[in-house]
Design a protein around this motif. Structure first.
Motif, PDB file in Angstrom:
ATOM      1  N   ASP A   1      -1.479  -7.776 -13.296  1.00 10.25           N
ATOM      2  CA  ASP A   1      -1.159  -6.049 -12.509  1.00 10.25           C
ATOM      3  C   ASP A   1      -2.693  -5.340 -12.314  1.00 10.25           C
ATOM      4  N   LEU A   2      -3.036  -5.016 -11.256  1.00  8.07           N
ATOM      5  CA  LEU A   2      -4.577  -5.141 -10.945  1.00  8.07           C
ATOM      6  C   LEU A   2      -4.533  -3.229 -11.246  1.00  8.07           C
ATOM      7  N   ARG A   3      -2.675  -2.513 -10.986  1.00  9.64           N
ATOM      8  CA  ARG A   3      -3.325  -1.075 -11.522  1.00  9.64           C
ATOM      9  C   ARG A   3      -3.551  -0.267 -12.526  1.00  9.64           C
ATOM     10  N   ALA A   4      -4.532   0.466 -12.505  1.00  7.90           N
ATOM     11  CA  ALA A   4      -5.367   1.389 -13.087  1.00  7.90           C
ATOM     12  C   ALA A   4      -4.081   1.605 -13.816  1.00  7.90           C
ATOM     13  N   SER A   5      -3.654   2.529 -13.438  1.00  9.41           N
ATOM     14  CA  SER A   5      -1.898   2.729 -13.314  1.00  9.41           C
ATOM     15  C   SER A   5      -0.704   3.528 -13.022  1.00  9.41           C
ATOM     16  N   GLY A   6       0.182   3.778 -12.965  1.00 12.10           N
ATOM     17  CA  GLY A   6       1.101   4.279 -12.093  1.00 12.10           C
ATOM     18  C   GLY A   6       2.178   3.840 -13.171  1.00 12.10           C
ATOM     19  N   ALA A   7       3.685   3.659 -12.537  1.00 10.79           N
ATOM     20  CA  ALA A   7       4.502   3.240 -13.572  1.00 10.79           C
ATOM     21  C   ALA A   7       5.358   2.034 -12.865  1.00 10.79           C
ATOM     22  N   ALA A   8       5.983   1.137 -13.625  1.00  6.59           N
ATOM     23  CA  ALA A   8       6.588  -0.416 -13.478  1.00  6.59           C
ATOM     24  C   ALA A   8       7.131  -0.009 -12.571  1.00  6.59           C
ATOM     25  N   MET A   9       6.963  -1.267 -11.951  1.00 10.48           N
ATOM     26  CA  MET A   9       6.958  -1.794 -10.351  1.00 10.48           C
ATOM     27  C   MET A   9       7.429  -3.343 -11.068  1.00 10.48           C
ATOM     28  N   GLU A  10       8.905  -3.849  -8.860  1.00 12.61           N
ATOM     29  CA  GLU A  10       9.195  -4.959  -9.326  1.00 12.61           C
ATOM     30  C   GLU A  10       8.256  -5.678  -8.217  1.00 12.61           C
ATOM     31  N   TRP A  11       7.852  -6.880  -8.149  1.00 12.19           N
ATOM     32  CA  TRP A  11       7.144  -7.638  -7.938  1.00 12.19           C
ATOM     33  C   TRP A  11       8.961  -8.966  -6.774  1.00 12.19           C
ATOM     34  N   SER A  12       9.127  -8.999  -5.138  1.00  9.36           N
ATOM     35  CA  SER A  12      10.391  -9.735  -5.066  1.00  9.36           C
ATOM     36  C   SER A  12       9.191 -10.277  -4.203  1.00  9.36           C
ATOM     37  N   GLY A  13      10.191 -11.690  -3.863  1.00  7.68           N
ATOM     38  CA  GLY A  13       9.142 -12.308  -2.123  1.00  7.68           C
ATOM     39  C   GLY A  13       7.769 -13.447  -2.211  1.00  7.68           C
ATOM     40  N   LEU A  14       7.379 -13.402  -3.911  1.00  4.39           N
ATOM     41  CA  LEU A  14       6.315 -14.415  -4.712  1.00  4.39           C
ATOM     42  C   LEU A  14       6.294 -15.921  -3.945  1.00  4.39           C
TER      43      LEU A  14
END
Length: 566
Positions: free
Chosen positions: A417-430
């Motif tokens: 996950d390339l983000r430096a900050s933020g909340a947990a995220m769900e990824w789909s469609g990959l």
């Protein structure tokens, strides 16, 4: 006998008897011995690759009688996983089986002052003084750095000033012999290696403008630092005014200006100099002696950029062109740049789109500058229009295509996950496909959606996850286990089409929206072949924010795999 001589003989006899003189002949019949040397004991204490070996003797020696040979042992195989070597007479030294190559005939040649095959070129031995008196020490030094991590045999023959030969501790005459093992390259000081022109390059223009030199360990240059550029059959030149090589880790490559001009039809190689490393050690003549050969005529033609293109693809924008000669290229977009050295052949440079400031749908203007070895340059302006992307901020960081464990079950692909900050995220469609990017786009144009669909998964900023086969066993034991807490994203069956080939395969991670073309998330062009036995269990790795270029990927530096580890 004459009466006078008889009288003289009796007179001498009488005087000798009265004075009780011991008339004996004095002669030096005992040969010299080696009392000490500067080589460490025991032998497993390594010496720098350019040692100065001082030997102290029991008495003054005849300088003209000194015969010295230093010979590296023959390498027979590897012994990383066991200290035992099967070959008779061999020993394991730093993971390599090595054997003494010296024969009885070789030893006789050394005694006669004849060169032997494979021997190290030495400076003329210097006979000096020690605490025992004048002429009782010898200084032996190689002309260039020795082979690193190698065992060597040192042979010494000599006589004292009376002609008596060297003897051992038992009084038997013969050579003095000892062994030494060298440390790593650069252990005696910086060792220069060609970067540009490439090692072994021919037809290098004699109006050469610069030389790039790389080092195995960091150096500490100053504006006054110098290196020698040695000619095969001509005067040496000086390399001056060092600057960092573009795109290199600081201290590992320097660009030099040539003081003077190289000759046509001549071979050159880097040598020693005043350049220092952080420990204050000066540059030494390298063991790995790389050279280039100049052409007969100078080069006055600028590089061609007729086929240069700029293309926005996934998270990066790529500029590529075909170089007909070795060149340095630089891509600049909005104050951001990427540089590379290469050619002849296709050269590609890249910048991440998220590092560039541009309005959505607007064209990117790029400047491509190219300079050849003679300083001839060309420049071209290129444009590309990036497409809006819905792809999640994920990067490819590690691929294990040839595990030690069961195949294809123990293969994995690591994402970050390339983000430096933020909340947990769900990824789909990959989806993950074992195809080059262009082949994937063509397949989509033909109505196909290649690759494995990935189940939805959640990541936190900076987190790494493993995409694995359905039968992946994290406790298999043959390969390093994932870092505790690493998320496993299991696909249905094996990775890609029947698993990854041991030699590796191109990979594309892409996002397939409900409508429209796919968005490239990350890719790996399969630049490193991994099917050799020595590469089994060893992954390939990259910085997760790097664009998909050959120079972005390398074999895992620890020699294994590091699933889940940052």
């Amino acid at each position: 006998m004459r009466p006078g001589l008889v009288l003289l003989w009796f007179s001498l006899l009488l005087i000798g008897g009265c004075l009780d003189l011991d008339l004996e002949l004095q002669a030096d019949l005992e040969g010299p011995r080696v009392l000490a040397s500067s080589l460490p004991r025991p032998r497993n204490v390594e010496v720098p690759v350019l040692p100065s070996i001082r030997i102290e003797l029991s008495e003054a020696i005849d300088p003209a009688s000194v015969r010295v040979a230093l010979v590296p042992w023959e390498e027979l195989g590897r012994c990383e996983f066991t200290p035992l070597c099967p070959q008779e007479g061999s020993s394991c030294e730093r993971g390599r089986c090595q054997r003494d190559p010296l024969s009885a005939a070789d030893i006789k040649r050394v005694a006669r002052g004849e060169p032997i095959e494979g021997g190290v070129a030495l400076e003329v031995p210097v006979v000096g003084d020690s605490l025992l008196g004048p002429g009782t020490s010898i200084l032996v030094a190689p002309r260039r750095a020795l082979q690193p991590h190698a065992r060597h045999s040192l042979l010494l023959f000599l006589r004292d000033r009376s002609g008596a030969p060297l003897v051992d501790e038992h009084g038997a005459s013969g050579p003095w012999r000892t062994d030494l093992v060298t440390a790593d390259a650069g252990s005696a000081g910086p060792e220069a290696r060609l970067s540009t022109p490439l090692p072994g390059a021919t037809e290098v223009p004699p109006n050469l403008a610069r030389v790039d030199i790389e080092f195995t360990r960091p150096v500490a240059p100053t504006p006054e630092s110098r290196l020698t550029l040695e000619a095969m059959n001509g005067p040496s030149l000086e390399l001056v005014a060092p600057e960092p090589c573009p795109g290199w880790v600081p201290g590992l490559c320097l660009r030099w200006r040539i003081e003077g001009q190289v000759l046509a039809n001549m071979s050159y190689r880097p040598g020693a100099g005043t350049l220092l490393d952080p420990f204050g050690r000066a540059a030494v003549p390298p063991f790995f002696s790389t050279s280039f050969t100049t052409a007969a005529a100078p080069d006055s033609v600028a590089p061609a950029l007729g086929d240069a293109v700029l293309r926005a693809l996934g998270p990066c924008v790529y500029a590529s062109f075909t170089a007909t000669e070795p060149v340095q290229a630089k891509l600049t977009i909005g104050g951001h740049g990427d540089a590379a050295v290469g050619g002849p052949g296709r050269i590609t440079l890249a910048l991440r789109l998220d590092a560039l400031t541009h309005p959505p749908g607007a064209a990117l203007a790029a400047s491509l500058e190219v300079e050849d070895l003679a300083g001839n340059s060309a420049e071209r302006t290129l444009e590309a229009v990036p497409k809006d992307s819905l792809a999640p901020p994920l990067g490819l960081t590690e691929v294990l295509a040839n595990p030690r464990g069961a195949e294809p079950g123990q293969e994995f692909v690591e994402l970050a996950d390339l983000r430096a900050s933020g909340a947990a995220m769900e990824w789909s469609g990959l989806r993950l496909a074992d195809l080059p990017v262009d082949a994937l786009l063509q397949a989509w144009t033909d109505g196909e959606a290649p690759g494995d669909p990935l189940p939805a998964f959640t990541t936190r900023p900076g987190e790494r996850v493993l995409v694995v086969a359905s039968g992946y066993d994290p406790a298999d034991g043959a390969d390093p286990p994932p870092t505790p807490g690493t998320t496993l994203v299991r696909v249905d069956g094996s990775l890609a089409a029947g698993g990854l080939k041991n030699a590796g395969e191109p990979l594309v991670l892409y996002f397939q929206p409900a409508a429209g073309p796919p968005s490239i998330v990350a890719s790996y062009g399969n630049y490193i072949t991994t099917d050799a036995a020595a590469h089994a269990g060893r992954s390939v790795v990259a910085d997760p924010v790097a664009c998909d270029l050959r120079r972005a990927w390398s074999s895992e530096p620890t020699g294994s795999a590091s699933p889940g580890a940052p």
